[in-house]
Design a protein around this motif. Structure first.
Motif, PDB file in Angstrom:
ATOM      1  N   VAL A   1      99.327 -24.003  11.888  1.00  0.00           N
ATOM      2  CA  VAL A   1     100.295 -25.140  11.903  1.00  0.00           C
ATOM      3  C   VAL A   1      99.611 -26.114  13.042  1.00  0.00           C
ATOM      4  O   VAL A   1      99.306 -25.844  13.936  1.00  0.00           O
ATOM      5  CB  VAL A   1     101.794 -24.830  11.955  1.00  0.00           C
ATOM      6  CG1 VAL A   1     102.707 -25.877  12.105  1.00  0.00           C
ATOM      7  CG2 VAL A   1     101.920 -23.826  10.787  1.00  0.00           C
ATOM      8  N   ILE A   2      99.544 -27.385  12.699  1.00  0.00           N
ATOM      9  CA  ILE A   2      99.543 -28.552  13.464  1.00  0.00           C
ATOM     10  C   ILE A   2     100.762 -29.504  13.516  1.00  0.00           C
ATOM     11  O   ILE A   2     101.175 -29.692  12.527  1.00  0.00           O
ATOM     12  CB  ILE A   2      98.383 -29.371  13.152  1.00  0.00           C
ATOM     13  CG1 ILE A   2      97.026 -28.668  13.280  1.00  0.00           C
ATOM     14  CG2 ILE A   2      98.368 -30.586  14.159  1.00  0.00           C
ATOM     15  CD1 ILE A   2      96.529 -28.081  14.726  1.00  0.00           C
ATOM     16  N   GLY A   3     101.349 -29.585  14.487  1.00  0.00           N
ATOM     17  CA  GLY A   3     102.527 -30.329  14.809  1.00  0.00           C
ATOM     18  C   GLY A   3     102.336 -31.689  15.172  1.00  0.00           C
ATOM     19  O   GLY A   3     101.206 -32.256  15.616  1.00  0.00           O
TER      20      GLY A   3
ATOM     21  N   ARG B   1     105.219 -36.941  20.291  1.00  0.00           N
ATOM     22  CA  ARG B   1     104.823 -38.290  20.987  1.00  0.00           C
ATOM     23  C   ARG B   1     103.600 -38.073  21.919  1.00  0.00           C
ATOM     24  O   ARG B   1     102.940 -39.186  22.133  1.00  0.00           O
ATOM     25  CB  ARG B   1     106.064 -38.592  22.059  1.00  0.00           C
ATOM     26  CG  ARG B   1     107.160 -39.139  21.175  1.00  0.00           C
ATOM     27  CD  ARG B   1     108.196 -39.746  22.248  1.00  0.00           C
ATOM     28  NE  ARG B   1     109.599 -40.005  21.663  1.00  0.00           N
ATOM     29  CZ  ARG B   1     109.704 -41.329  20.973  1.00  0.00           C
ATOM     30  NH1 ARG B   1     108.634 -42.270  21.296  1.00  0.00           N
ATOM     31  NH2 ARG B   1     110.602 -41.615  20.558  1.00  0.00           N
ATOM     32  N   HIS B   2     103.171 -36.975  22.449  1.00  0.00           N
ATOM     33  CA  HIS B   2     102.092 -36.640  23.280  1.00  0.00           C
ATOM     34  C   HIS B   2     101.345 -35.771  22.632  1.00  0.00           C
ATOM     35  O   HIS B   2     101.863 -34.539  22.264  1.00  0.00           O
ATOM     36  CB  HIS B   2     102.465 -36.545  24.576  1.00  0.00           C
ATOM     37  CG  HIS B   2     103.244 -37.476  25.200  1.00  0.00           C
ATOM     38  ND1 HIS B   2     103.015 -38.953  25.277  1.00  0.00           N
ATOM     39  CD2 HIS B   2     104.657 -37.770  25.432  1.00  0.00           C
ATOM     40  CE1 HIS B   2     103.806 -39.728  25.869  1.00  0.00           C
ATOM     41  NE2 HIS B   2     104.770 -38.862  25.899  1.00  0.00           N
ATOM     42  N   ASP B   3      99.748 -35.583  22.781  1.00  0.00           N
ATOM     43  CA  ASP B   3      99.095 -34.516  22.573  1.00  0.00           C
ATOM     44  C   ASP B   3      99.637 -33.220  23.425  1.00  0.00           C
ATOM     45  O   ASP B   3      99.851 -33.270  24.686  1.00  0.00           O
ATOM     46  CB  ASP B   3      97.539 -34.963  22.731  1.00  0.00           C
ATOM     47  CG  ASP B   3      96.820 -35.737  21.704  1.00  0.00           C
ATOM     48  OD1 ASP B   3      97.225 -35.286  20.660  1.00  0.00           O
ATOM     49  OD2 ASP B   3      96.099 -36.358  22.130  1.00  0.00           O
ATOM     50  N   ALA B   4      99.355 -31.944  22.674  1.00  0.00           N
ATOM     51  CA  ALA B   4      99.753 -30.686  23.427  1.00  0.00           C
ATOM     52  C   ALA B   4      99.009 -29.707  22.590  1.00  0.00           C
ATOM     53  O   ALA B   4      98.517 -30.020  21.635  1.00  0.00           O
ATOM     54  CB  ALA B   4     101.152 -30.390  23.765  1.00  0.00           C
ATOM     55  N   GLU B   5      98.977 -28.517  23.205  1.00  0.00           N
ATOM     56  CA  GLU B   5      98.273 -27.310  22.189  1.00  0.00           C
ATOM     57  C   GLU B   5      99.102 -27.344  20.920  1.00  0.00           C
ATOM     58  O   GLU B   5     100.036 -27.164  21.023  1.00  0.00           O
ATOM     59  CB  GLU B   5      98.281 -26.326  22.956  1.00  0.00           C
ATOM     60  CG  GLU B   5      97.726 -25.154  22.431  1.00  0.00           C
ATOM     61  CD  GLU B   5      97.756 -23.830  22.848  1.00  0.00           C
ATOM     62  OE1 GLU B   5      97.212 -22.689  22.492  1.00  0.00           O
ATOM     63  OE2 GLU B   5      98.216 -23.573  24.110  1.00  0.00           O
TER      64      GLU B   5
ATOM     65  N   LEU C   1      93.213 -36.796  13.058  1.00  0.00           N
ATOM     66  CA  LEU C   1      93.060 -35.696  14.162  1.00  0.00           C
ATOM     67  C   LEU C   1      93.681 -34.325  13.432  1.00  0.00           C
ATOM     68  O   LEU C   1      92.942 -33.437  14.150  1.00  0.00           O
ATOM     69  CB  LEU C   1      94.162 -36.404  15.188  1.00  0.00           C
ATOM     70  CG  LEU C   1      93.610 -37.848  15.939  1.00  0.00           C
ATOM     71  CD1 LEU C   1      94.651 -38.337  16.652  1.00  0.00           C
ATOM     72  CD2 LEU C   1      92.441 -37.327  16.891  1.00  0.00           C
ATOM     73  N   ALA C   2      94.736 -34.313  12.838  1.00  0.00           N
ATOM     74  CA  ALA C   2      95.111 -32.995  12.237  1.00  0.00           C
ATOM     75  C   ALA C   2      94.153 -32.327  11.365  1.00  0.00           C
ATOM     76  O   ALA C   2      93.986 -31.207  11.331  1.00  0.00           O
ATOM     77  CB  ALA C   2      96.547 -33.275  11.707  1.00  0.00           C
ATOM     78  N   LEU C   3      93.557 -33.444  10.549  1.00  0.00           N
ATOM     79  CA  LEU C   3      92.314 -32.737   9.638  1.00  0.00           C
ATOM     80  C   LEU C   3      91.290 -32.437  10.351  1.00  0.00           C
ATOM     81  O   LEU C   3      90.955 -31.083   9.881  1.00  0.00           O
ATOM     82  CB  LEU C   3      91.985 -33.965   8.755  1.00  0.00           C
ATOM     83  CG  LEU C   3      91.218 -33.529   7.503  1.00  0.00           C
ATOM     84  CD1 LEU C   3      91.729 -32.684   6.564  1.00  0.00           C
ATOM     85  CD2 LEU C   3      90.748 -34.699   6.714  1.00  0.00           C
ATOM     86  N   ALA C   4      90.972 -32.790  11.434  1.00  0.00           N
ATOM     87  CA  ALA C   4      89.810 -32.505  12.441  1.00  0.00           C
ATOM     88  C   ALA C   4      90.318 -31.126  12.875  1.00  0.00           C
ATOM     89  O   ALA C   4      89.585 -30.317  12.883  1.00  0.00           O
ATOM     90  CB  ALA C   4      89.449 -33.259  13.252  1.00  0.00           C
ATOM     91  N   ARG C   5      91.364 -30.953  13.674  1.00  0.00           N
ATOM     92  CA  ARG C   5      91.803 -29.582  13.973  1.00  0.00           C
ATOM     93  C   ARG C   5      91.983 -28.748  13.134  1.00  0.00           C
ATOM     94  O   ARG C   5      91.843 -27.337  13.366  1.00  0.00           O
ATOM     95  CB  ARG C   5      93.219 -29.909  14.674  1.00  0.00           C
ATOM     96  CG  ARG C   5      93.205 -30.689  16.021  1.00  0.00           C
ATOM     97  CD  ARG C   5      94.386 -30.591  17.051  1.00  0.00           C
ATOM     98  NE  ARG C   5      94.444 -31.586  18.042  1.00  0.00           N
ATOM     99  CZ  ARG C   5      95.423 -31.552  18.749  1.00  0.00           C
ATOM    100  NH1 ARG C   5      96.170 -30.436  19.034  1.00  0.00           N
ATOM    101  NH2 ARG C   5      95.428 -32.633  19.843  1.00  0.00           N
TER     102      ARG C   5
ATOM    103  N   ASP D   1      96.657 -28.253   3.434  1.00  0.00           N
ATOM    104  CA  ASP D   1      97.475 -27.872   2.072  1.00  0.00           C
ATOM    105  C   ASP D   1      98.734 -28.259   2.068  1.00  0.00           C
ATOM    106  O   ASP D   1      99.051 -28.322   0.954  1.00  0.00           O
ATOM    107  CB  ASP D   1      97.235 -26.077   2.073  1.00  0.00           C
ATOM    108  CG  ASP D   1      95.854 -25.701   2.119  1.00  0.00           C
ATOM    109  OD1 ASP D   1      95.152 -26.001   1.145  1.00  0.00           O
ATOM    110  OD2 ASP D   1      95.559 -24.935   3.034  1.00  0.00           O
ATOM    111  N   VAL D   2      99.302 -28.456   3.049  1.00  0.00           N
ATOM    112  CA  VAL D   2     100.739 -28.790   2.873  1.00  0.00           C
ATOM    113  C   VAL D   2     101.254 -29.720   4.090  1.00  0.00           C
ATOM    114  O   VAL D   2     100.495 -29.812   5.390  1.00  0.00           O
ATOM    115  CB  VAL D   2     101.582 -27.628   3.225  1.00  0.00           C
ATOM    116  CG1 VAL D   2     103.304 -27.889   3.650  1.00  0.00           C
ATOM    117  CG2 VAL D   2     101.617 -26.249   2.531  1.00  0.00           C
ATOM    118  N   LEU D   3     101.746 -30.822   3.582  1.00  0.00           N
ATOM    119  CA  LEU D   3     102.199 -31.918   4.627  1.00  0.00           C
ATOM    120  C   LEU D   3     104.008 -31.777   4.586  1.00  0.00           C
ATOM    121  O   LEU D   3     104.550 -32.002   3.599  1.00  0.00           O
ATOM    122  CB  LEU D   3     101.932 -33.396   4.199  1.00  0.00           C
ATOM    123  CG  LEU D   3     102.679 -34.457   4.691  1.00  0.00           C
ATOM    124  CD1 LEU D   3     102.143 -34.667   6.267  1.00  0.00           C
ATOM    125  CD2 LEU D   3     102.067 -35.706   3.905  1.00  0.00           C
TER     126      LEU D   3
END
Length: 213
Positions: free
Chosen positions: A6-8, A11-15, A34-38, A44-46
């Motif tokens: 999961v990528i959340g 407002r700011h970048d974090a782990e 950015l999420a795709l790169a991580r 698969d899900v948005l």
């Protein structure tokens, strides 16, 4: 716990979190990249959950009125549309399907306060967009669902209820309490991972029977 990565968004970048201000019309596109790169090039899900609930009076000066509408529609609806567009194009490019879960609101159906027309309109737009995606892209394996929560306990209970009318608010909810965020989350996880494909286009209400369609 179900094996998803999961990528959340915040407002700011974090782990595990990508920072983006969705009031910027270009932010949703950057957020997706950015999420795709991580996630090593595969999503698969948005789940579109970002939103603002900001009042503007009907007698506000016209520039303030227009600004409030523009900001709310940009964050609540346009960014949602931009991310959904990227998801569909990504799945088409990969030759796979995917799932979109849009967090709308009870306000999409029953409206909101005199100071929140724009909020209700943005959430009604999310519901209509969900249904359009479901109808338009099911043949490509793209499934779309929406959740319409009522009041949800997102902060300190006392402060939250006081800010929204207190006992008067609860009197309008047959269940006798507002929803817990975990209840909304459970529905989102089910739609994202387990809901049958034939449910695509459905809208789930989580409002304690305060509004029944």
């Amino acid at each position: 716990k179900d094996g998803a990565r999961v990528i959340g968004h915040g407002r700011h970048d974090a782990e595990g979190v990508v920072g983006a201000d969705l009031a910027d019309p270009a932010a949703a596109d950057r957020l997706w990249d950015l999420a795709l790169a991580r996630l090593d090039g595969r999503i698969d899900v948005l789940i579109n959950n970002a939103g603002v609930f900001e009042a503007v009076a009907v007698d506000a000066p016209l520039p303030d009125w227009h600004g409030a509408w523009a900001r709310t529609l940009q964050i609540n609806l346009q960014a949602c549309a931009d991310l959904s567009r990227r998801a569909i194009l990504h799945w088409r490019e990969r030759g796979q399907g995917g799932r979109i879960v849009n967090i709308a609101s009870r306000a999409a159906y029953r409206g909101d306060s005199p100071a929140h027309w724009h909020y209700a309109a943005s959430k009604a737009g999310m519901v209509a967009m969900t249904k359009s995606i479901a109808r338009g892209f099911a043949a490509e394996g793209v499934l779309a669902f929406a959740i319409c929560p009522g009041f949800t306990m997102t902060g300190d209970a006392g402060d939250y209820l006081a800010s929204r009318g207190g006992d008067k608010l609860l009197a309008d909810i047959p269940l006798g309490r507002v929803a817990d965020p975990a209840e909304v989350a459970a529905a989102a996880v089910w739609l994202a991972l387990e809901a049958p494909a034939s449910l695509t286009g459905a809208v789930l209400d989580i409002n304690g029977a305060s509004f029944v369609r």
